[in-house]
Design an enzyme around this catalytic site. Structure first.
Site, PDB file in Angstrom:
ATOM      1  N   ARG A  38      76.759  50.217  36.636  1.00  0.00           N
ATOM      2  CA  ARG A  38      76.606  48.767  36.425  1.00  0.00           C
ATOM      3  C   ARG A  38      75.824  48.460  35.146  1.00  0.00           C
ATOM      4  NH1 ARG A  38      75.566  46.657  42.608  1.00  0.00           N
ATOM      5  NH2 ARG A  38      77.771  46.621  43.131  1.00  0.00           N
ATOM      6  N   LYS A 199      89.223  46.484  58.775  1.00  0.00           N
ATOM      7  CA  LYS A 199      89.540  45.390  59.690  1.00  0.00           C
ATOM      8  C   LYS A 199      90.393  44.303  59.057  1.00  0.00           C
ATOM      9  CE  LYS A 199      85.021  44.882  61.000  1.00  0.00           C
ATOM     10  NZ  LYS A 199      84.060  43.913  61.432  1.00  0.00           N
ATOM     11  N   GLY A 375      82.124  42.085  47.181  1.00  0.00           N
ATOM     12  CA  GLY A 375      82.373  40.807  47.855  1.00  0.00           C
ATOM     13  C   GLY A 375      82.969  39.776  46.915  1.00  0.00           C
TER      14      GLY A 375
HETATM   15  P1  AMP Z   1      86.780  48.098  53.939  1.00  0.00           P
HETATM   16  O1  AMP Z   1      85.338  48.028  53.585  1.00  0.00           O
HETATM   17  O2  AMP Z   1      87.259  47.011  54.839  1.00  0.00           O
HETATM   18  O3  AMP Z   1      87.676  48.302  52.732  1.00  0.00           O
HETATM   19  O4  AMP Z   1      86.930  49.367  54.857  1.00  0.00           O
HETATM   20  C1  AMP Z   1      86.729  50.648  54.378  1.00  0.00           C
HETATM   21  C2  AMP Z   1      86.594  51.568  55.544  1.00  0.00           C
HETATM   22  O5  AMP Z   1      87.754  51.513  56.342  1.00  0.00           O
HETATM   23  C3  AMP Z   1      86.418  53.002  55.132  1.00  0.00           C
HETATM   24  O6  AMP Z   1      85.099  53.386  55.343  1.00  0.00           O
HETATM   25  C4  AMP Z   1      87.393  53.750  56.033  1.00  0.00           C
HETATM   26  O7  AMP Z   1      86.812  54.852  56.677  1.00  0.00           O
HETATM   27  C5  AMP Z   1      87.807  52.716  57.064  1.00  0.00           C
HETATM   28  N1  AMP Z   1      89.145  52.962  57.592  1.00  0.00           N
HETATM   29  C6  AMP Z   1      90.260  53.161  56.871  1.00  0.00           C
HETATM   30  N2  AMP Z   1      91.296  53.432  57.682  1.00  0.00           N
HETATM   31  C7  AMP Z   1      90.835  53.409  58.946  1.00  0.00           C
HETATM   32  C8  AMP Z   1      91.425  53.616  60.233  1.00  0.00           C
HETATM   33  N3  AMP Z   1      92.726  53.916  60.360  1.00  0.00           N
HETATM   34  N4  AMP Z   1      90.642  53.495  61.327  1.00  0.00           N
HETATM   35  C9  AMP Z   1      89.335  53.185  61.185  1.00  0.00           C
HETATM   36  N5  AMP Z   1      88.713  52.993  60.008  1.00  0.00           N
HETATM   37  C10 AMP Z   1      89.454  53.097  58.896  1.00  0.00           C
END
Ligand code: AMP
Length: 395
Positions: A38, A199, A375
């Site tokens: 950064r 999610k 974010g």
């Molecule tokens: P995000 O911050 O929403 O982009 O989520 C990232 C996280 O999603 C990572 O730490 C992954 O380990 C998790 N992730 C990706 N695929 C899956 C899955 N099939 N089931 C559970 N967690 C997941």
């Protein structure tokens, strides 16, 4: 809307208050900067100002001191690293506002750099307090925002201060607006968005905004589970968002209305338990064994997603395809990263986890643009107006 940048105003010999994002990780043992990405991201703006003999007053937050002075969150280690990167002295101040800060700013020579103390030592910063913003404004003739990572927050140093000074974007913020804003407003086609991560509820607004813009939406990661369920599939013991179960269904209906192609996994790497070394297998998505969980997309899905990336002129990717932190479930994310690295299309990667993935997988330098915001990038992709951008002068 186009915003003025540092290149549109006369900064020569002026005092420039620059909001930067020096919220860097510190090494727990030594207290020194553990990752200076950064800091390096802002060097072009600082160098441009130095070339124009401007006097540069930098301000940033670091961590979450919650409006109190926290010794471990002083910016001294950042100043040391910045000085090393610039090959020039960086003056520091004990506070970000007040008499000492004003004296230090007034004493700066042409091209000199001052780094103020952590903005969030003052509760007024996050409250966007007007008197505090006015105090900050006393430190410069022009305000430059180069902190894309905090542009989604309406704080005194990102938004309030712009009421008192001419306010323009720094080179980093300008680049974010050009790449992500440009992609959303005037996309090259076919335009493909790839969304993954944990999610669907975290990203449903991104899905909704992008559906109105893309030709193809590719979905992987944990968020794909909600879409598979919406299609009536049994995803066994996979994590499915506990949020609104109708999100995915409505998004699929909307995609049909808008004639957007939605790609979902056709096969998956499933694991007997949600553990790093759990027993795993590759199965079609309609054959997930009872109690097993989908932790990555499977090889056929990789091929399909890779083909979608190759067919695109513009690809935006946010969110890993699987639990890529665990080697057994990293192949889907790696194959997508490689497809992104290999195409001649414009490729944009955003979000902390995805940035980490493309860096770990060694393709970051083959991506057209890796966004610096977490974010902020998501809110931008949601189509929201970022307060730190809205506050800048229109171009
Ligand atoms: P995000 O911050 O929403 O982009 O989520 C990232 C996280 O999603 C990572 O730490 C992954 O380990 C998790 N992730 C990706 N695929 C899956 C899955 N099939 N089931 C559970 N967690 C997941």
């Amino acid at each position: 809307m186009a915003k003025q940048s540092i290149r549109d105003v006369d900064v020569r010999s002026k005092r420039i208050l620059v909001r930067v994002d020096f919220n860097v990780p510190l090494d727990k043992a030594t207290g020194e900067v553990a990752d200076d990405t950064r800091i390096r991201a802002v060097l072009p703006t600082i160098r441009l100002l130095q070339e124009q003999s401007a006097r540069i007053v930098l301000c940033s937050h670091l961590g979450r001191p919650d409006g109190r002075v926290v010794e471990a969150l002083r910016l001294a280690p950042v100043a040391r690293r910045l000085a090393a990167l610039l090959g020039a002295a960086v003056v520091t101040a004990d506070d970000c506002v007040g008499g000492d800060a004003e004296a230090a700013a007034a004493a700066l020579p042409s091209g000199g750099v001052l780094l103020l103390e952590n903005l969030r030592f003052h509760p007024e910063e996050e409250r966007n307090d007007t008197a505090f913003a006015r105090q900050l404004a006393r430190l410069g003739d022009i305000f430059v925002n180069d902190a894309f990572g905090t542009a989604h927050r309406a704080h005194a140093s990102t938004s309030g201060v712009a009421a008192f000074l001419p306010a323009v974007a720094g080179l980093l913020l300008e680049k974010e607006l050009a790449f992500i804003g440009g992609a959303l407003d005037r996309p090259q086609r076919p335009f493909v968005a790839v969304l993954g991560g944990a999610k669907v509820s975290d990203k449903i607004r991104v899905v909704e905004n992008l559906l109105a813009k893309v030709d193809t939406l590719v979905i992987g990661g944990g968020m794909a589970n909600a879409f598979l369920v919406a299609q009536g599939r049994d995803v066994g013991g996979s994590r499915v968002d506990s949020g609104d179960p109708g999100h995915a269904r409505r998004a699929l209906d909307r995609a049909k209305e808008l004639d957007v192609r939605v790609l979902l996994p056709v096969d998956a790497v499933v694991a007997a338990r949600f553990e790093r070394d759990a027993e795993c297998a590759i199965v079609p998505v309609d054959k997930v064994p009872v109690g097993w969980a989908i932790l990555d997309i499977g090889p056929q899905s990789q091929t399909m997603y890779g083909a979608a990336v190759r067919a695109a002129k513009l690809v935006i990717w946010n969110g890993p395809m699987g639990v890529f932190e665990w080697p057994a479930f990293a192949a889907g994310t790696r194959s997508l990263a490689e497809a992104m690295g290999a195409t001649s299309a414009t490729t944009i990667v955003g979000g902390g986890e995805t940035t980490q993935a493309v860096e770990e997988m060694g393709v970051a330098d083959r991506i057209s643009y890796v966004s610096t915001g977490g974010g902020a990038t998501l809110e931008f992709l949601e189509g929201r107006v970022l307060p730190g951008v809205a506050a800048l002068m229109d171009g």
